[in-house]
Every structure is written in structure tokens, then in C-alpha cells.
Enzyme design. Structure first.
Site, PDB file in Angstrom:
ATOM      1  N   LYS A   1      47.693  41.367  44.906  1.00  0.00           N
ATOM      2  CA  LYS A   1      47.210  41.721  43.574  1.00  0.00           C
ATOM      3  C   LYS A   1      46.564  43.096  43.573  1.00  0.00           C
ATOM      4  CE  LYS A   1      44.704  39.668  39.702  1.00  0.00           C
ATOM      5  NZ  LYS A   1      45.891  39.572  38.858  1.00  0.00           N
ATOM      6  N   ARG A   2      45.989  43.473  44.686  1.00  0.00           N
ATOM      7  CA  ARG A   2      45.305  44.764  44.783  1.00  0.00           C
ATOM      8  C   ARG A   2      46.270  45.929  44.602  1.00  0.00           C
ATOM      9  NH1 ARG A   2      42.077  45.651  50.208  1.00  0.00           N
ATOM     10  NH2 ARG A   2      44.208  45.422  50.978  1.00  0.00           N
TER      11      ARG A   2
END
Length: 498
Positions: free
Chosen positions: A253-254
Site C-alpha cells: 500500500k505504501r
């Protein structure tokens, strides 16, 4: 025996794109073989469970077209399909495994385990259980039980030799038994871990193919030994290849969106996501990469799944999404675009067929909006792109740098002269003949009659109407805006360059 496969997610939040690929491949294995696809919820990790996650999961899978023959939402003869509702079943098989000698009770405290691991780290040894409780006598076990000591159930792994397992994609895989840990099967609270519950459930539900990501390959020998301990026939195992980003790292997700719900909310179509995910590790025999879900159900072949890592290429996903957007009928495209236009506060829905432009409070019909979104039909890659692409249509007064009205080496005086001339000839066009064909012809004749360069007229006209250097065709824009708004915007441009 007919094929039975299962998708068994944990209700810990949104659906990861890798999990969608797993669900899709599993579903396609079932449909391509006339088998059954089962949904089973693995909720034994209670601490990570998110309220409403199961309902959200079922809804997003339904959105992409993945349906199930059995599951918590449809029932079936092998239920319950939620693991915490099967604790009595696991208890029965825990006792059976202990009797068969495939597992043992471990009474080691968390403090002792922490100290043990620290010592192993200091001595640069693998951090795994040292089997202190593996060979306790019956008397010792009975004494600890009577004194109320808590325990976990650990799998009794072989101490030497090789464990050979077979994966349908990779073939034989060999594991050195001496490297295997006596891992926990049942926690102190009596809830089984993934490794134990899955094997019991897969056996009792008649699963013929265990499908999962290749990150589970290290646990493969543990599963195989459990089947062996119970004396059960082992299903076929299919470990899907890992999905990496373009830099060769794991998706996270980063580094960008990885949740299916986020892709949907950003305007990706279900057809595009399905088509894209189907090619993450699988390839059709005829090299045709544009495939609908129904087509995939017919041509998917487990033998065409590769072992090499798949690459998540966002540009390719955009390509697929653009392709499926272009295939949408205009009315369907508008229906998809409406939530984005409304959420951006460009329009408000008055009823099913009439809308109010927020800035001008002008009421327009569905046909007007269809004309606007149709202009961007060939351009947008995501439905959400429509907001930035067409917001100038809904502006009451455009704001832009007057300098962009100048085309190449034009002077301000020349721009003013050309726009003034355009304003005069456009004002003479009757409203009932205000259409793309008439505008193109009349403006074209105006340019030719005065010997103007086309760009010197159409560029400032485009900027006047859109406030942009790039936009849909200027004649189409003028037609949709209508005579009154077109003249108003040209006058505004003339005011800006005074």
C-alpha cells in the site's frame, strides 16, 4: 471425481489485488472444469478481524463477477463455512491427532519461549522451538493438566530425512526435515491456527485442489505431514506465482493502490480488473489478451499458469480499462460517470433525467451530459478522469492565464482581432442551426476568406471556451456549450486581454 476448490480469505479488511487474482484463478479452475467453487471464511485470527469485512468481501467479489456454489452467504452441505463456527470439529480432530502421535501438548510459557529465542539469536541459531515438551511422559502431561497449566498443540515433525511434496505448477519440491519447526497447530485458547484448520476443512469439504499464493510453499511440507498423520488422501496443491511491482519488489500500500475497492473507487471497471488479473501469471494459448470473464471461464487452463513472478504493470491496467471504457454505450458511460460528477460538486441530480449545474444553477437533461462525457469517451483511462476532463463545461467563469490565448508568435492585438471577428460571425448563426457541422463550415470559411493560419483562430477559441491548451474538438465543445455560453466565454477572453 469432480473438481472442488475454495477461496478462503481472512476477514481482516479490504480485498488485496493479489487476493483477487487468487480468487479469480480459483474460480476459473472450477468453472473451466464444471467443478464447484466454495467460499470459506478463515476468521481464527480474531484480533485482526474487521467488522463488516465478510459482507464487503462478498460484495466486491460479486462486483467483479466471481460467484460461489457454497459459502456462508449461500449455504451448502459441508458447512459451517466460517471457521470459528467449526471449533467442535477441530477439537475432535485435535484429539485424534494427539492419539495418532502427530502432535503433542507444549506447556512452555511465553516468557520461556522469548528467552529461548533470544539465546538462539545470540548463538546465531535458527529461531524455532527447541522441542522441550515433545517427549513428556503421560504422567508428566497429566500432572501439568491437573495443575491447570496452559498449553498449545504443536505438530510433531520428523527429525531427519526429506519431505517431498508435489505442486501442480512447479512439480516436486524437496524439504530437509531437520529444518522444519514443530509449529503451533492449536493456540492456548483452543482456536486452531491456519495450518491445522485448513487441512481439516479441506479434507472434510472434499477439496480436490488447494489453491493459494506461493508465499505458502514453506508450509507445504507441514500440510503434507498432517494429511499423512491423519491417514487422509492429499488434494492437489497449486501455488500461484508471486506478484511483484515493476521495480521487482512486493506490492504494498505504501507504494500505490493494492486494494480492489480503491481501484473500483478510482474508476476502474470490473471487466478491466478481471482481464488484467487473469494475465498475472497465466497466458492464453492463442495469445489473445482481451478476454471477458465468460471467455476466461471457457479457455482457462491450469497447465498454462507459470511459476515465474508476475509483474503488476499499472500502465497495462490503464490500457485494459481504457479499452473497456471505449466499448461502453454512451448511456452506460454517463451512468458510471455521474457519481464522480456529483461528488465533485459539478452537478446535482434533481431526478432520474434532470440535473442542475451547481455553479450556474442551469438545469440540463441527461442528453446534455451524455454529449459531454461522449467527448472524452476515447480519451479517459479511468472513469474518475472524467471530472478533470470536463469540469470546464460546468464552470460559471473560467479562470486561466490570458497569455495562453496567444498561439505561437501571435501578439495580443492579433488574438483580440481574431476573437472579435469570431464573435461577430458566431453571433450571426441562428440558434436552430447551431451544430458541429455548421460551426465547422462557417468558421472554416471565415479562416479561408481572411487567409488566417488555422491555429491562429482555433487556438484562442479553444482557450476561450475551455481555459486549456488541450481539450476535445473545439467545434464539439462550442456546440455543447450552446450559442449563449460560447459567446459569453469569448467576450470573457476579450476582457482578459484588454
Amino acid at each position: 471425481m469432480s473438481v472442488r476448490v475454495r477461496f478462503a480469505p481472512s476477514p481482516t479488511g479490504f480485498l488485496h489485488i493479489g487476493s483477487l487474482r487468487t480468487a479469480l484463478f480459483t474460480y476459473l479452475i472450477a468453472r473451466s472444469t464444471n467443478g464447484k467453487c466454495i467460499l470459506r471464511i478463515e476468521d481464527t485470527d480474531q484480533e485482526r478481524e474487521v467488522e463488516g469485512a465478510v459482507e464487503s468481501l462478498i460484495e466486491i467479489l460479486r462486483w467483479v463477477g466471481i460467484t460461489f456454489d457454497e459459502g456462508p452467504h449461500v449455504g451448502g452441505e459441508y458447512g459451517p463455512y466460517v471457521q470459528t463456527q467449526r471449533i467442535d470439529i477441530y477439537n475432535k480432530y485435535t484429539e485424534l491427532l494427539l492419539e495418532k502421535g502427530g502432535a503433542y501438548r507444549c506447556f512452555c510459557t511465553p516468557e520461556r519461549l522469548k528467552e529461548m529465542r533470544e539465546q538462539q539469536r545470540v548463538n546465531k541459531l535458527p529461531t524455532r522451538y527447541d522441542r522441550k515438551c515433545r517427549d513428556l511422559t503421560d504422567a508428566e502431561i497429566e500432572k501439568k493438566l491437573k495443575s491447570g497449566e496452559t498449553f498449545v498443540i504443536r505438530q510433531k515433525m520428523p527429525l531427519n530425512g526429506n519431505v517431498i511434496v508435489y505442486d501442480e505448477i512447479r512439480g516436486e519440491i524437496h524439504f530437509d526435515a531437520s529444518n522444519l519447526d514443530d509449529h503451533v497447530l492449536v493456540k492456548t485458547n483452543g482456536i486452531p491456527t491456519y495450518q491445522f484448520a485448513n487441512v481439516v476443512d479441506d479434507h472434510l469439504m472434499g477439496i480436490t485442489h488447494v489453491t493459494r499464493a506461493d508465499e505458502w510453499i514453506p508450509s507445504f511440507p507441514k500440510n503434507a505431514l498432517l494429511y499423512q498423520s491423519f491417514g487422509w488422501e492429499m488434494p492437489k496443491f497449486v501455488h500461484y506465482p508471486v506478484i511483484l511491482n515493476k521495480q521487482g519488489g512486493k506490492l504494498s500500500k505504501r507504494h500505490g493502490d493494492v486494494m480492489v475497492e480503491e481501484f473500483r473507487d478510482k474508476g476502474y471497471l470490473a471487466d478491466a480488473l478481471v482481464n488484467f488479473c487473469a494475465l498475472l501469471g497465466w497466458h492464453p494459448k492463442d495469445d489473445n489478451e482481451i478476454l471477458s470473464l465468460s471467455e476466461l471461464e471457457k479457455c482457462f487452463d491450469i497447465k498454462s499458469i507459470g511459476a515465474s513472478p508476475a509483474t503488476f504493470d499499472a500502465d497495462k491496467l490503464d490500457y485494459f480499462n481504457g479499452y473497456y471504457i471505449r466499448r461502453m454505450p454512451t448511456d452506460a458511460l454517463l451512468l458510471a460517470c455521474l457519481p464522480y460528477l456529483i461528488n465533485a460538486n459539478l452537478i446535482k441530480a434533481l431526478d432520474n433525467d434532470s440535473f442542475k449545474i451547481v455553479k450556474s444553477e442551469k438545469v440540463v437533461g441527461r442528453a446534455y451530459l451524455e454529449g459531454i462525457v461522449e467527448l472524452e469517451h476515447e480519451r479517459i483511462k479511468r472513469i474518475s478522469d472524467v471530472v478533470d476532463a470536463v469540469d470546464f463545461f460546468f464552470a460559471d467563469e473560467l479562470k486561466y492565464d490570458p497569455n495562453i490565448l496567444l498561439w505561437k508568435k501571435m501578439t495580443t492585438a492579433e488574438v483580440k482581432e481574431n476573437l472579435t471577428g469570431l464573435l461577430k460571425i458566431l453571433d450571426e448563426i441562428k440558434t436552430d442551426v447551431w451544430n458541429v457541422h455548421a460551426l465547422e463550415g462557417i468558421i472554416g470559411d471565415y479562416i479561408k476568406s481572411l487567409g488566417f493560419n488555422v491555429g491562429s483562430v482555433l487556438w484562442p477559441l479553444r482557450v476561450s471556451l475551455t481555459g486549456r491548451k488541450a481539450s476535445p474538438g473545439v467545434f464539439e465543445v462550442a456546440y455543447i456549450l450552446g450559442k449563449h455560453e460560447t459567446l459569453k466565454r469569448i467576450k470573457r477572453a476579450l476582457d482578459l486581454i484588454q
